[in-house]
Design a protein around this motif. Structure first.
Motif, PDB file in Angstrom:
ATOM      1  N   GLY A 182       0.803  -1.219   0.000  1.00  0.00           N
ATOM      2  CA  GLY A 182       0.000   0.000   0.000  1.00  0.00           C
ATOM      3  C   GLY A 182       0.837   1.270   0.000  1.00  0.00           C
ATOM      4  N   HIS A 233       3.782   3.398  -5.101  1.00  0.00           N
ATOM      5  CA  HIS A 233       3.084   4.448  -5.855  1.00  0.00           C
ATOM      6  C   HIS A 233       2.040   3.839  -6.786  1.00  0.00           C
ATOM      7  N   ASP A 234       0.868   4.440  -6.801  1.00  0.00           N
ATOM      8  CA  ASP A 234      -0.218   3.958  -7.647  1.00  0.00           C
ATOM      9  C   ASP A 234       0.173   4.079  -9.115  1.00  0.00           C
ATOM     10  N   GLY A 235       0.295   2.937  -9.797  1.00  0.00           N
ATOM     11  CA  GLY A 235       0.688   2.929 -11.204  1.00  0.00           C
ATOM     12  C   GLY A 235       2.181   2.891 -11.431  1.00  0.00           C
ATOM     13  N   THR A 264      10.034   2.980  -4.795  1.00  0.00           N
ATOM     14  CA  THR A 264       9.138   2.964  -5.944  1.00  0.00           C
ATOM     15  C   THR A 264       9.416   4.196  -6.805  1.00  0.00           C
ATOM     16  N   THR A 316       7.555   7.469  -9.298  1.00  0.00           N
ATOM     17  CA  THR A 316       6.331   8.194  -9.628  1.00  0.00           C
ATOM     18  C   THR A 316       6.180   8.436 -11.121  1.00  0.00           C
ATOM     19  N   LYS A 352       1.650   9.069  -4.839  1.00  0.00           N
ATOM     20  CA  LYS A 352       0.330   8.695  -4.338  1.00  0.00           C
ATOM     21  C   LYS A 352       0.320   7.203  -4.018  1.00  0.00           C
ATOM     22  N   PRO A 353       0.277   6.821  -2.740  1.00  0.00           N
ATOM     23  CA  PRO A 353       0.236   5.398  -2.392  1.00  0.00           C
ATOM     24  C   PRO A 353      -0.960   4.710  -3.046  1.00  0.00           C
ATOM     25  N   GLY A 354      -0.730   3.463  -3.475  1.00  0.00           N
ATOM     26  CA  GLY A 354      -1.782   2.724  -4.166  1.00  0.00           C
ATOM     27  C   GLY A 354      -2.561   1.791  -3.261  1.00  0.00           C
ATOM     28  N   ASP A 355      -3.249   0.839  -3.865  1.00  0.00           N
ATOM     29  CA  ASP A 355      -4.075  -0.131  -3.147  1.00  0.00           C
ATOM     30  C   ASP A 355      -3.251  -1.395  -2.899  1.00  0.00           C
ATOM     31  N   ALA A 377      -2.369  -4.841  -5.369  1.00  0.00           N
ATOM     32  CA  ALA A 377      -0.994  -5.225  -5.680  1.00  0.00           C
ATOM     33  C   ALA A 377      -0.687  -6.620  -5.158  1.00  0.00           C
TER      34      ALA A 377
END
Length: 275
Positions: A30, A33-35, A110, A112, A171-174, A178
Motif C-alpha cells: 500500500g 506508488h499507484d501505477g 518505488t 512516480t 500517491k500510495p496505491g491499493d 498489488a
C-alpha cells in the motif's frame, strides 16, 4: 448586550498513532506508488543485512584462495573489496540503530513516473528530519539535498525524494490489488515469508527472496514470452544435485516428457547421468 456563546470549543484533532511491530505485505504494498512501473519492498531489512554479513564471511576465504591461485595480481583488490563491503554493512547497521527508524516496518522503493527516473523511498521514521539524517548516515547519493515528508494517510512513515515535485506526485496505491497481482505471478510462493519482493516492468517480472533455514531462495515469475518454455517443465525431486560439487554453480530442471512429446520432441532421454 449580546448573549454569551456557551458552546464548547471544538476538540483539537488527534493524530492517529503510528503502528508498531512488523508491517504486513498488504501494508507495504500500500506504500507503492499507484501505477508505478517498478518497485522493490524490503519487508525485513535487518534480515538482509544479516544475510550480507553471512555472505561476506562465507565467500571471503574460498574466493581469496581461488583468486590467489589463479589471478594473484587481483588478490589485493579482492581483499580491499571485501574489507569495504564488511565496513559498509557495519556502518549501515550502526546508522540504522541510531536513526529512530523501525526496521520491522519495512522499506519501500518505488517511482512516480513510467520512466523510473523519479524514485521515492518510504520507511518508518520518527520524523522527516530523522529520515533525512539516516540517508546521510548511509551515504546515500545527494542525501544533503533530498526532501522528506510525513507520508499522507500512513502514520509512522516518511517518504523521501530528490525534490518537492516528485514528493507531490507520490500517491500510495491499493495494497490488496498489488497483493493479488503478486500472488498470481508467484502462485507457489509464501508471500508473507518473503524478506524482499518487487516488480520490474522491463520483462513484466515479479520476484521475491526468502530465507529458509540455512540459505536463501530467489523466486522469479516467468515473463509472458517464456510461457511456452514453462509448460515443458515439471516439479520433481532434484536427486542429481548430489553430484554438483559444493560451491559450484549449477542448473537443474525436470522436463515434462508428455508435454514435450505433444510438441513433437519424441526422442527425449528418460534420464540423465553425470559424466
Amino acid at each position: 448586550m449580546a448573549p454569551a456563546d456557551t458552546k464548547a470549543p471544538p476538540a483539537p484533532a488527534v493524530a492517529a498513532p503510528a503502528p508498531t511491530g512488523p508491517a504486513s505485505v498488504d501494508e507495504l504494498l500500500g506504500l507503492v506508488h499507484d501505477g508505478a512501473s517498478s518497485y522493490v519492498v524490503f519487508k525485513a531489512p535487518d534480515a538482509l543485512l544479516s544475510l550480507a554479513e553471512t555472505a561476506a564471511s562465507t565467500f571471503e576465504q574460498p574466493l581469496t584462495t581461488l583468486v590467489g591461485a589463479t589471478s594473484p595480481d587481483q588478490l589485493s583488490r579482492l581483499t580491499e573489496s571485501f574489507a569495504l563491503f564488511k565496513h559498509g554493512v557495519a556502518d549501515a547497521k550502526d546508522a540504522l540503530a541510531k536513526s529512530g527508524t523501525d526496521l520491522a516496518r519495512g522499506i519501500v522503493v518505488t517511482s512516480t513516473s513510467l520512466s523510473g527516473d523519479d524514485t521515492v523511498i518510504t520507511f518508518s521514521a520518527s520524523s522527516a528530519e530523522a529520515a533525512k539524517g539516516l540517508l546521510a548516515a548511509l551515504k546515500i547519493p545527494d542525501a544533503a539535498t533530498t526532501e522528506c515528508l510525513a507520508t499522507a494517510g500512513r502514520p509512522g512513515y516518511v517518504t523521501c525524494a530528490k525534490d518537492q515535485p516528485t514528493l507531490a506526485a507520490y500517491k500510495p496505491g491499493d495494497g490488496k490489488v498489488a497483493r493479488t497481482r503478486l500472488n498470481t505471478a508467484l502462485p507457489a510462493v509464501a508471500i508473507d515469508d518473503l524478506a524482499l519482493f518487487g516488480y520490474v516492468t522491463d520483462g513484466d517480472v515479479h520476484f521475491g527472496l526468502d530465507k529458509p533455514a540455512g540459505g536463501t531462495t530467489l523466486h522469479v515469475s516467468a515473463p509472458p514470452d517464456a510461457k511456452e518454455m514453462v509448460t515443458t517443465l515439471a516439479p520433481g525431486q532434484a536427486d542429481l544435485l548430489k553430484f554438483a560439487p559444493a560451491g559450484t554453480g549449477f542448473l537443474w530442471m525436470k522436463l515434462d516428457l508428455d508435454e514435450l512429446k505433444k510438441k513433437g520432441l519424441n526422442e527425449v532421454p528418460r534420464r540423465s547421468a553425470p559424466p
